[in-house]
Design a protein around this motif. Structure first.
Motif, PDB file in Angstrom:
ATOM      1  N   UNK A  32     -13.965  45.818 -19.742  1.00  0.00           N
ATOM      2  CA  UNK A  32     -15.260  46.083 -20.493  1.00  0.00           C
ATOM      3  C   UNK A  32     -16.163  44.927 -19.841  1.00  0.00           C
ATOM      4  N   UNK A  33     -15.682  43.856 -19.293  1.00  0.00           N
ATOM      5  CA  UNK A  33     -16.407  42.878 -18.435  1.00  0.00           C
ATOM      6  C   UNK A  33     -17.209  43.485 -17.306  1.00  0.00           C
ATOM      7  N   UNK A  34     -16.558  44.226 -16.271  1.00  0.00           N
ATOM      8  CA  UNK A  34     -17.151  44.964 -15.238  1.00  0.00           C
ATOM      9  C   UNK A  34     -18.200  45.971 -15.538  1.00  0.00           C
ATOM     10  N   UNK A  35     -18.042  46.625 -16.663  1.00  0.00           N
ATOM     11  CA  UNK A  35     -19.018  47.646 -17.092  1.00  0.00           C
ATOM     12  C   UNK A  35     -20.131  47.076 -17.684  1.00  0.00           C
ATOM     13  N   UNK A  36     -20.063  45.955 -18.515  1.00  0.00           N
ATOM     14  CA  UNK A  36     -21.083  45.209 -19.011  1.00  0.00           C
ATOM     15  C   UNK A  36     -22.109  44.542 -17.822  1.00  0.00           C
ATOM     16  N   UNK A  37     -21.400  43.921 -16.969  1.00  0.00           N
ATOM     17  CA  UNK A  37     -22.210  43.289 -15.766  1.00  0.00           C
ATOM     18  C   UNK A  37     -22.955  44.270 -15.165  1.00  0.00           C
ATOM     19  N   UNK A  38     -22.301  45.563 -15.087  1.00  0.00           N
ATOM     20  CA  UNK A  38     -22.950  46.522 -13.872  1.00  0.00           C
ATOM     21  C   UNK A  38     -24.185  46.996 -14.778  1.00  0.00           C
ATOM     22  N   UNK A  44     -28.348  51.121 -20.609  1.00  0.00           N
ATOM     23  CA  UNK A  44     -27.418  50.702 -21.269  1.00  0.00           C
ATOM     24  C   UNK A  44     -26.706  51.854 -21.906  1.00  0.00           C
ATOM     25  N   UNK A  45     -25.366  51.718 -21.494  1.00  0.00           N
ATOM     26  CA  UNK A  45     -24.382  52.794 -22.106  1.00  0.00           C
ATOM     27  C   UNK A  45     -23.729  52.087 -23.295  1.00  0.00           C
ATOM     28  N   UNK A  46     -23.577  50.466 -23.009  1.00  0.00           N
ATOM     29  CA  UNK A  46     -22.571  49.908 -23.819  1.00  0.00           C
ATOM     30  C   UNK A  46     -23.415  48.540 -24.530  1.00  0.00           C
ATOM     31  N   UNK A  47     -23.269  48.184 -25.797  1.00  0.00           N
ATOM     32  CA  UNK A  47     -23.813  47.270 -26.436  1.00  0.00           C
ATOM     33  C   UNK A  47     -23.211  45.866 -26.296  1.00  0.00           C
ATOM     34  N   UNK A  48     -21.839  45.941 -26.308  1.00  0.00           N
ATOM     35  CA  UNK A  48     -20.901  44.929 -26.570  1.00  0.00           C
ATOM     36  C   UNK A  48     -19.694  45.201 -26.043  1.00  0.00           C
TER      37      UNK A  48
END
Length: 322
Positions: A32-38, A44-48
């Motif tokens: 989740x961290x990698x996807x949020x940072x990228x 945006x695909x993810x909000x949290x």
């Protein structure tokens, strides 16, 4: 400790055991961290973190949260072993005079440990990031395709959905990188990795050692395991948040595939400037709480295994308290 020899093989085994247990526990949060940072503004695909994990399970299944875990589980043993054993080795060398280590010497030992570990960390992170981020890129393409179909419903020509891009494997990525860029391809982002891991170790190891010392009984015996665990968690999360800006830049630089309209970068400073200009200062804290949630138990578990001396017990060696 100045008059005792450390058992380097035992420290390497302890580091490996700790890394395997820790990564297995926290890998979904790291994904989740990698996807949020990228993900960048407007794409945006993810909000949290929770939104990312829920969408990952829905689109990729439960094991989708462990994409790239095989790379980590394979390389985390030497990575964690080198990091922990190097810090122990440098602390031992710096305390040969019999004096208690000063804060500067503790930071120097941490610096040495962080520098040594990037030999394994850089290619491990390089491969892991490609595998972790593939799901985000696929989800983004799916969203854009759906939007294109909706906007093209009134047109004469129906829109055709693009075929799904096959997701790479670690073996394919390694082969392609070696063929196209040589060994340097696996070490893309080495400078950014150093700028993240060296400061991390400079903060983490002295902070851990001093917090762990606070829980040491008056009798001089080693600290209880729960003290080592809590000290590892607190020191790990503090160090992780402190170096998160460098982690964001490193993640962006090591990502080979970009989403639609996402920026490309030529180096560390170029990446930092574009993030600051296009996304604002808060972008450097993307995934910070995820990283803290990953690092805290990861290093807490690592220090418990390390300080309990599991390998020393298995090998029948006397355990040395750093």
């Amino acid at each position: 400790m100045a008059d005792k020899q450390i058992s380097l093989p035992a420290k390497l085994i302890n580091g490996g055991i700790a890394g395997l247990i820790g990564v297995t526990c926290v890998f979904p949060i790291d994904l989740a961290k990698t996807r949020l940072q990228n993900q960048q503004n407007g794409q945006r695909v993810y909000t949290s973190m929770s939104d990312c994990l829920i969408k990952t399970i829905r689109s990729e299944g439960y094991f989708g949260m462990y994409r790239g875990a095989a790379v980590n589980l394979t390389l985390v043993t030497p990575e964690k072993a080198i990091k922990l054993a190097a810090n122990d080795f440098f602390r031992y060398q710096l305390s040969k005079d019999g004096q208690k280590l000063t804060l500067f010497k503790e930071m120097l030992a941490g610096c040495g440990a962080g520098t040594c570990q990037v030999i394994v960390t850089t290619p491990m992170e390089m491969l892991k990031i490609q595998l972790q981020d593939a799901g985000r890129l696929a989800a983004q393409r799916k969203i854009l395709s759906a939007q294109a179909q909706l906007s093209g419903q009134g047109s004469a020509q129906p829109s055709v959905e693009a075929p799904a891009t096959p997701r790479p494997t670690a073996t394919q990525l390694t082969r392609d990188l070696l063929r196209s860029r040589g060994i340097a391809g696996l070490y893309k982002g080495l400078g950014a990795t150093l700028l993240r891991d060296v400061p991390f170790s400079i903060v983490y190891f002295p902070l851990f050692a001093n917090l762990n010392e606070l829980g040491r009984p008056a009798s001089g015996e080693k600290s209880p395991f729960y003290v080592s665990f809590l000290a590892g968690c607190v020191a790990g999360s503090a160090a992780a948040v402190a170096v998160n800006p460098c982690d964001v830049v490193k993640t962006r630089l090591q990502s080979l595939q970009r989403g639609v309209n996402e920026d490309t970068y030529s180096g560390f400073l170029d990446c930092a400037r574009k993030i600051l200009r296009n996304e604002g200062p808060s972008a450097f804290l993307k995934g910070a709480y995820c990283r803290a949630l990953v690092i805290a138990p990861l290093f807490g578990i690592a220090q418990v295994v390390y300080f309990l001396g599991i390998a020393e017990t298995l090998l029948g060696l006397p355990r040395v308290q750093p």
